[in-house]
Design an enzyme around this catalytic site. Structure first.
Site, PDB file in Angstrom:
ATOM      1  N   GLY A  13       0.778  -1.244   0.000  1.00  0.00           N
ATOM      2  CA  GLY A  13       0.000   0.000   0.000  1.00  0.00           C
ATOM      3  C   GLY A  13       0.805   1.287   0.000  1.00  0.00           C
ATOM      4  N   LYS A  66     -17.446 -15.056  -7.351  1.00  0.00           N
ATOM      5  CA  LYS A  66     -16.877 -13.706  -7.513  1.00  0.00           C
ATOM      6  C   LYS A  66     -17.999 -12.667  -7.573  1.00  0.00           C
ATOM      7  CE  LYS A  66     -13.483 -10.968  -9.707  1.00  0.00           C
ATOM      8  NZ  LYS A  66     -12.495 -11.000 -10.755  1.00  0.00           N
ATOM      9  N   LEU A  93      -8.747  -9.164 -10.691  1.00  0.00           N
ATOM     10  CA  LEU A  93      -9.388  -8.534 -11.845  1.00  0.00           C
ATOM     11  C   LEU A  93     -10.754  -8.035 -11.417  1.00  0.00           C
ATOM     12  CD1 LEU A  93      -8.553 -10.983 -14.769  1.00  0.00           C
ATOM     13  CD2 LEU A  93      -7.527  -8.749 -14.271  1.00  0.00           C
ATOM     14  N   ILE A  94     -11.121  -6.855 -11.877  1.00  0.00           N
ATOM     15  CA  ILE A  94     -12.439  -6.311 -11.550  1.00  0.00           C
ATOM     16  C   ILE A  94     -13.476  -6.987 -12.455  1.00  0.00           C
ATOM     17  CG2 ILE A  94     -13.861  -4.213 -11.531  1.00  0.00           C
ATOM     18  CD1 ILE A  94     -11.728  -3.798  -9.513  1.00  0.00           C
ATOM     19  N   ASN A 108      -6.667   2.604 -12.214  1.00  0.00           N
ATOM     20  CA  ASN A 108      -5.575   1.724 -11.776  1.00  0.00           C
ATOM     21  C   ASN A 108      -4.234   2.361 -12.119  1.00  0.00           C
ATOM     22  OD1 ASN A 108      -4.372  -0.728 -10.835  1.00  0.00           O
ATOM     23  ND2 ASN A 108      -4.030  -1.337 -12.954  1.00  0.00           N
ATOM     24  N   HIS A 110      -0.274   1.142 -13.181  1.00  0.00           N
ATOM     25  CA  HIS A 110       0.471  -0.031 -13.631  1.00  0.00           C
ATOM     26  C   HIS A 110       1.934   0.358 -13.870  1.00  0.00           C
ATOM     27  CE1 HIS A 110       1.110  -3.914 -15.523  1.00  0.00           C
ATOM     28  NE2 HIS A 110       1.770  -3.273 -16.482  1.00  0.00           N
TER      29      HIS A 110
END
Ligand code: GRF
Length: 201
Positions: A13, A66, A93-94, A108, A110
């Site tokens: 985090g 999920k 994964l969303i 997001n 990356h």
């Protein structure tokens, strides 16, 4: 007006922390409603609590599917009236439930210059490929893996001496500077034309 956000993490985090710090300083006009981790042992959860932010954690495996897992997340997001989901090292994964509820409102970061090197261990992929420049990308999440419209990017040089660790450190420093600025931009308004993110200001 401050945007109401939730930050999703799975691990240490450090991006979450830098966002909470910018919010605290007033640089990023947002209110973090809660931090969510899909892992109970994510070190980031404690860091969030230091900032007085509400935290939740539960894993997909604690639900029968999920869809049920994301339905519970959606319940929390709606309860807190969250406007944007900010992923920061969130390793899941969303799925459709959240994508449909938050179209182009899930962001997001990356650690590569997308569309190069999506997926896991992007820094190693970049090193192995032999690129001279790498960096990081802030993008909207869509149904693909790291394929959504690009909001912002930052670049660094890759030196011949770089290892996966040193390149990751270099990129992480850029991430901490880029993420809050990119969010600030989209919070001021934007539209999506094709793949292009057009800022209102
Ligand atoms: C960062 O490199 C981010 O780009 C990627 O996962 C890492 C998370 O690091 N998505 P941290 O948990 O924010 O320190």
């Amino acid at each position: 007006m401050k945007k109401r956000i939730a930050i999703f993490i799975s691990g240490r985090g450090s991006n979450m922390r830098s966002l909470l710090e910018r919010i605290k300083k007033g640089d990023l006009k947002a209110q973090c409603e809660f931090v969510f981790s899909d892992r109970h042992d994510a070190p980031g959860l404690q860091k969030a609590q230091h900032y007085g932010v509400t935290t939740y954690s539960f894993g997909v495996k604690e639900f029968s599917s999920k869809e049920r897992y994301e339905a519970e997340l959606l319940r929390l997001l709606q309860k807190h009236q969250v406007e944007f989901i900010v992923c920061a090292g969130y390793m899941k994964l969303i799925g459709k439930t959240l994508l449909d509820a938050y179209p182009y409102r899930i962001v997001n970061i990356h650690p590569s210059l997308l569309p190069a090197f999506p997926g896991l261990r992007a820094q190693k992929q970049a090193l192995d490929y032999g690129v001279r420049y790498s960096g990081c990308t802030v993008h909207f999440i869509d149904e693909g893996v790291d394929t959504g419209p690009i909001i912002a990017q930052a670049v660094c040089e890759v030196s011949p001496k770089d290892t996966e660790e040193s390149l990751s450190r270099k990129i992480l420093k850029l991430e901490h500077e880029l993420y809050w600025r990119a969010l600030q931009k989209i919070f001021a308004g934007y539209e999506i034309k094709g793949r292009r993110v057009i800022f209102k200001r």
